[in-house]
Structure formats: structure tokens, C-alpha cells
Write an enzyme that holds these catalytic residues in place. Structure first.
Site, PDB file in Angstrom:
ATOM      1  CE  LYS A  49      -1.801   1.805   4.281  1.00  0.00           C
ATOM      2  NZ  LYS A  49      -2.155   3.122   4.055  1.00  0.00           N
ATOM      3  CG  ASN A  50       2.238   2.803   3.218  1.00  0.00           C
ATOM      4  OD1 ASN A  50       1.879   2.929   3.154  1.00  0.00           O
ATOM      5  ND2 ASN A  50       3.133   2.558   4.731  1.00  0.00           N
ATOM      6  CB  CYS A  63      -6.846  13.414  16.553  1.00  0.00           C
ATOM      7  SG  CYS A  63      -5.639  11.974  17.423  1.00  0.00           S
ATOM      8  NE  ARG A 104       0.440  10.138  10.002  1.00  0.00           N
ATOM      9  CZ  ARG A 104      -0.167   8.829   9.095  1.00  0.00           C
ATOM     10  NH1 ARG A 104      -1.357   8.497   9.729  1.00  0.00           N
ATOM     11  NH2 ARG A 104       0.838   8.444   8.719  1.00  0.00           N
ATOM     12  CG  ASP A 158       2.875   1.232   9.741  1.00  0.00           C
ATOM     13  OD1 ASP A 158       3.406   2.824  10.586  1.00  0.00           O
ATOM     14  OD2 ASP A 158       2.635   1.436   8.426  1.00  0.00           O
ATOM     15  NE  ARG A 170      -7.186   4.061   5.467  1.00  0.00           N
ATOM     16  CZ  ARG A 170      -5.952   4.616   6.395  1.00  0.00           C
ATOM     17  NH1 ARG A 170      -6.080   4.105   8.039  1.00  0.00           N
ATOM     18  NH2 ARG A 170      -4.390   4.733   6.176  1.00  0.00           N
TER      19      ARG A 170
HETATM   20  C1  UD1 Z   1       4.374   6.573   6.044  1.00  0.00           C
HETATM   21  C2  UD1 Z   1       3.637   5.435   6.365  1.00  0.00           C
HETATM   22  C3  UD1 Z   1       2.719   4.525   7.880  1.00  0.00           C
HETATM   23  C4  UD1 Z   1       3.791   4.683   8.676  1.00  0.00           C
HETATM   24  C5  UD1 Z   1       5.450   5.921   8.567  1.00  0.00           C
HETATM   25  C6  UD1 Z   1       6.364   5.889   9.602  1.00  0.00           C
HETATM   26  C7  UD1 Z   1       2.766   6.079   4.118  1.00  0.00           C
HETATM   27  C8  UD1 Z   1       1.472   6.179   3.037  1.00  0.00           C
HETATM   28  N1  UD1 Z   1       2.733   5.779   5.404  1.00  0.00           N
HETATM   29  O1  UD1 Z   1       3.333   7.690   6.698  1.00  0.00           O
HETATM   30  O2  UD1 Z   1       2.361   3.979   7.506  1.00  0.00           O
HETATM   31  O3  UD1 Z   1       3.783   4.566   9.973  1.00  0.00           O
HETATM   32  O4  UD1 Z   1       5.571   6.360   7.376  1.00  0.00           O
HETATM   33  O5  UD1 Z   1       6.891   4.661   8.999  1.00  0.00           O
HETATM   34  O6  UD1 Z   1       3.719   5.627   3.278  1.00  0.00           O
HETATM   35  N2  UD1 Z   1       6.045  14.773  11.436  1.00  0.00           N
HETATM   36  C9  UD1 Z   1       6.182  16.121  11.088  1.00  0.00           C
HETATM   37  N3  UD1 Z   1       5.777  16.852  10.533  1.00  0.00           N
HETATM   38  C10 UD1 Z   1       6.324  16.557   8.422  1.00  0.00           C
HETATM   39  C11 UD1 Z   1       6.167  14.729   8.123  1.00  0.00           C
HETATM   40  C12 UD1 Z   1       5.537  14.105   9.210  1.00  0.00           C
HETATM   41  O7  UD1 Z   1       6.216  16.457  12.309  1.00  0.00           O
HETATM   42  O8  UD1 Z   1       5.862  17.686   7.754  1.00  0.00           O
HETATM   43  C13 UD1 Z   1       6.320  13.297  12.375  1.00  0.00           C
HETATM   44  C14 UD1 Z   1       4.895  13.404  12.051  1.00  0.00           C
HETATM   45  O9  UD1 Z   1       4.224  13.161  12.944  1.00  0.00           O
HETATM   46  C15 UD1 Z   1       5.371  11.564  12.859  1.00  0.00           C
HETATM   47  C16 UD1 Z   1       7.093  11.492  11.746  1.00  0.00           C
HETATM   48  O10 UD1 Z   1       7.417  12.693  11.533  1.00  0.00           O
HETATM   49  O11 UD1 Z   1       5.674  11.639  13.549  1.00  0.00           O
HETATM   50  C17 UD1 Z   1       7.168  10.448  11.348  1.00  0.00           C
HETATM   51  O12 UD1 Z   1       5.968  10.767   9.840  1.00  0.00           O
HETATM   52  P1  UD1 Z   1       5.980  10.517   8.506  1.00  0.00           P
HETATM   53  O13 UD1 Z   1       7.312   9.437   8.469  1.00  0.00           O
HETATM   54  O14 UD1 Z   1       6.169  11.413   7.382  1.00  0.00           O
HETATM   55  O15 UD1 Z   1       4.783   9.154   8.387  1.00  0.00           O
HETATM   56  P2  UD1 Z   1       3.696   9.401   7.228  1.00  0.00           P
HETATM   57  O16 UD1 Z   1       4.543   9.241   5.831  1.00  0.00           O
HETATM   58  O17 UD1 Z   1       3.255  10.377   7.430  1.00  0.00           O
END
Ligand code: UD1
Length: 416
Positions: free
Chosen positions: A22-23, A116, A121, A305, A397
Site C-alpha cells: 500500500k505504502n 487524529c 500528523r 506499523d 484501507r
Molecule cells: C508513512 C507511512 C505510515 C508509517 C509512517 C512511518 C505511507 C502512506 N504511510 O507515513 O504507514 O507509519 O510512514 O514509518 O507511506 N512529521 C512532522 N512533520 C511533517 C511530516 C511528518 O512532524 O511534515 C512527523 C509525524 O508527525 C510523525 C513522523 O514525522 O511523528 C513520521 O512521519 P512520516 O515518516 O512523515 O510518516 P508518513 O509519511 O505520514
């Protein structure tokens, strides 16, 4: 509202093929609008989030056809740059379209979902990085983001290796003028898959999988046929289910190295694991043992995850296992459902202590998020008696044909 009913206490046994990731498929679908001609993505999982991404592509003007696990995308007429909130809210990862649409059309207007699920996020790193590439971004009322500008290659240093922010920078910069360097980039296998796809359509991306990614902007791209990697989180979920039920399963079509931290933990817990090319065999004969503290971390660390699925398995292990969640603020919501089945779990902030109990019992539970829902399924499979899991939309999902896959492994389950 549909529910999954599971009559637990049976060992999982059998062989299944693991779906595409999915990711990976979601960023690849977003990236497809950067292709110069038709793209065919193979091994696409049948998931609600994939449907949502296809709806966004069509809204942008792309032609999309689905044929079993293949998705054909013709992006030639994808000229729209606005995605209404109703589409954006259907999945969190719709934010990945921001970089792709901006690169393709020179502007983008999208909202990001509030609410949330796992804690806040934010997308501040995405926006800051796009600004570094030259985008002018206005954050309007009701979380609407309006971006425009001629992007130009730049050095982007992420303060945290965010998966989504890394993907957005890759998408935004691969067809703009000049070279982009992403420092402290995420190293997840899905990032490498995105780079593989971008290179297949004629982009020049190097270093994906390492903390520094180099992107040389190209003027012209073409079409491609590309196969999505296997879903390591789904594979890990079935491993945890087999471990928790004392089962024996073979998973086909996986990349075992993507699961190394989980398989090491399960081996430490007493499972026998053998790998044969893209097949992974797991057998569990005795009761699971508690393992050393599980600390989630960006790849190649222990995947956040897989924290909830492993926690479900550890609820029936002998001894205490400590889980420390470092990625998301609120990722122990599954603990309540597990407790309803008899698990002994104490949480305090980002730490959870799981004291293994001999057996779990059936209970009525509700999924609070995708992987948390998966942990309830695992616990229900291990529990004696019947359990129900509500709010299946979370599981749909991420897990394609969940009950068929579970039944193929001998589980007794039904969706009503
Ligand atoms: C992706 C995955 C999700 C997985 C996560 C961490 C997808 C669709 N989803 O989510 O399944 O759990 O990686 O491996 O690929 N953060 C900020 N600011 C930002 C972006 C992120 O503070 O602009 C923080 C988030 O709140 C979180 C951390 O960084 O605490 C990790 O987030 P991120 O790696 O961006 O996860 P996703 O890409 O949302």
C-alpha cells in the site's frame, strides 16, 4: 456497520501470497502523472486507499483503467491542479499528490486532513521543503493549501527522515530545472520503489535507500510498466498471527530483508523462520517468549506499523515485553481492545508494558486505526471463543481480501 467475526484458538497453517505494498502503490499512483505516456502498475493491492487515489487521478484528468492487479494510467490529459477536501480527506496519504501536481501543472490547491488517528500528523516538513524548491505556499482557511511557482533544484535537509516529505520532494523535483539533494531522507523500501519507478519513466534519481538522495531534473519522461514491491507490513502481520496461534505459514512473494527487525524479534521469541528467495516460512511450536524492548524507529529500525501486530502476539508470550513508540504520539489505542480480550497491558505515554497471559478470550472490539485493527485480528485468532472487530473500514484501507487470506490459513472468520 460491518464486523469481522473470528472464532479463535486455531493454529494458522497454510500458504498465501502477500499483496503489493500500500505504502508504495499510493506514491507510485501520484507519480504516474509525471510520466510522458501510459504507465502500467502491476501487483497493485485491492484496497480502499487505492480506489481513493484512482479517484484523485481521474479528477486531475488522467485516464485510469483497472484490470485485476494491474492499473493502467494515461496521464496525458492530467491538467487539473485542484483536489477538493472531500477527496483529500478519504486518506491521509493524499498529501503525496501535492508535489506531483505542483511539478506537473505549476500549481496545486489541496487541503490536508485534520483529525487524529495516531496523534497529530503535521505536514510542515513537506511545505518547508517545497518552499526550498521555490514554491510559494499559502495556507488558507480550513486547512486549504495553495501552492504555485516554477520549481528549481535545491539542497533540502529534513529535520526528521519523514517518509511522506521525502516522497513529496522527490516528486516535486524530478522534472524541474537543476539538481536536488535530499539530506536526512527516509530510507524505507517504499522510497527505493518510488525511485525505481521514477527512473523507469526517465527521471534521474540516485541514492534512494540511503540518507542522501540526488535528483537531477529531467525535461522529458516516458511511459513504463512497473511492479510494486510486496507489502512488508502485511507480511509482518501474518507472521505475527502465525506466531500468536502457534502456527506454521508460508508467505509467497515477499522480500524477507524488508522484515529483518520483525523476524529477528520473532526468532528471539521462539519462532523458526526460514527464507527461500521470495518465500518466508514461519513455524511456532511452543509458547512464545517475551523479547527485548521493541523500540520503533525509521527504517531500517523496527517499523512503527508493526508495533501493534507484534504487541498482539506478545500478549500471549511468557514474560514481559516493553514497547517504546518513538514515531507517533498516540499509537497504543489498540491496547484497550487487547485488554478486552484479557491482555495485561500497562501504557504510560510512549511506553507500553505487556505482561504475557496464558490465554486470551473472545470479546467484542472496535478497530481504532489500521494497524491497531490488525492487532485485534491477531489477538482474536489466538483467543479462545468468538470475537468481533468493528470499524472494518480501517482494516480495508490496508489489508486486501483479509478474510479470504485468513481462511486460506485455516481461520474461521466471517464478515457480517
Ligand atoms: C508513512 C507511512 C505510515 C508509517 C509512517 C512511518 C505511507 C502512506 N504511510 O507515513 O504507514 O507509519 O510512514 O514509518 O507511506 N512529521 C512532522 N512533520 C511533517 C511530516 C511528518 O512532524 O511534515 C512527523 C509525524 O508527525 C510523525 C513522523 O514525522 O511523528 C513520521 O512521519 P512520516 O515518516 O512523515 O510518516 P508518513 O509519511 O505520514
Amino acid at each position: 456497520m460491518s464486523k469481522l467475526w473470528i472464532s479463535g484458538g486455531r493454529r494458522l497453517e497454510g500458504e498465501i501470497t502477500v499483496q503489493g505494498a500500500k505504502n508504495s502503490v499510493l506514491p507510485l499512483l501520484a507519480a504516474s502523472i509525471l510520466a510522458g505516456d501510459e504507465v502500467v502498475l502491476e501487483n497493485c493491492p485491492d484496497l480502499a486507499d487505492v480506489d481513493s487515489a484512482i479517484d484523485i487521478l481521474r479528477l486531475l484528468g488522467a485516464e485510469v483503467k483497472r484490470d485485476k492487479d494491474r492499473i493502467h494510467i494515461n496521464p496525458c490529459n492530467a491538467a487539473q491542479s485542484e483536489v477538493p477536501p472531500a477527496y483529500m480527506r478519504r486518506m491521509r496519504s493524499s498529501v503525496i499528490f501535492l508535489g506531483a501536481v505542483l511539478a506537473r501543472t505549476g500549481s496545486a490547491c489541496m487541503s490536508f486532513p485534520g483529525g487524529c488517528e495516531l496523534g497529530p500528523r503535521p505536514i510542515d516538513m513537506h511545505l518547508e521543503a517545497l518552499r526550498t524548491l521555490g514554491a510559494q505556499i499559502v495556507e488558507e482557511e480550513r486547512n486549504v493549501i495553495r501552492c504555485a511557482g516554477q520549481l528549481k533544484g535545491a539542497r533540502v535537509r529534513l529535520r526528521f527522515p519523514s517518509v511522506g516529505a521525502t516522497e513529496n520532494v522527490m516528486l516535486a523535483s524530478c522534472t524541474c530545472d537543476g539538481e536536488t539533494i535530499i539530506e536526512n531522507a527516509a530510507r524505507e523500501p517504499e522510497i527505493e520503489d518510488l525511485a525505481g519507478f521514477l527512473n523507469a519513466i526517465g527521471c534521474r534519481v540516485r541514492g534512494a535507500g540511503s540518507p542522501v538522495i540526488l535528483i537531477e531534473g529531467v525535461k522529458k519522461t516516458h511511459g513504463a510498466r512497473y511492479r510494486v514491491i510486496a507489502d512488508r507490513i502485511v507480511a509482518g502481520t501474518y507472521c505475527c498471527a502465525a506466531a500468536a496461534t502457534g502456527g506454521m505459514v508460508t508467505l509467497d512473494g515477499v522480500e524477507p530483508s524488508h522484515l529483518a527487525h520483525l523476524t529477528q524479534a520473532l526468532e528471539a521469541a521462539g519462532c523458526s523462520i526460514a527464507v527461500d528467495d521470495d518465500r518466508l516460512h514461519l513455524q511456532m511450536k511452543q509458547r512464545l517468549r517475551a523479547v527485548a524492548p521493541v523500540v520503533t524507529a525509521p527504517y531500517p529500525g523496527f517499523a512503527t506499523d508493526l508495533q501493534a501486530p507484534l504487541m498482539a502476539a506478545m500478549t500471549v508470550a511468557q514474560g514481559q515485553t516493553r514497547f517504546i513508540e518513538t514515531i507517533f504520539e498516540n499509537r497504543f489505542q489498540h491496547a484497550d481492545g487487547l485488554r478486552a480480550m484479557g491482555a495485561d497491558i500497562v501504557t504510560d505515554g510512549r511506553t507500553a508494558w505487556v505482561n504475557g497471559v496464558g490465554t486470551l478470550h473472545g470479546a467484542d472490539t472496535t478497530a481504532t486505526d489500521l494497524r491497531g485493527g490488525a492487532s485485534l485480528v491477531i489477538a482474536a485468532l489466538a483467543a479462545h471463543g468468538e470475537s468481533s472487530i468493528g470499524a472494518l473500514e480501517h482494516l480495508d484501507r490496508g489489508y486486501a481480501h483479509l478474510e479470504q487470506q485468513l481462511r486460506a490459513l485455516g481461520a474461521v472468520c466471517e464478515r457480517t
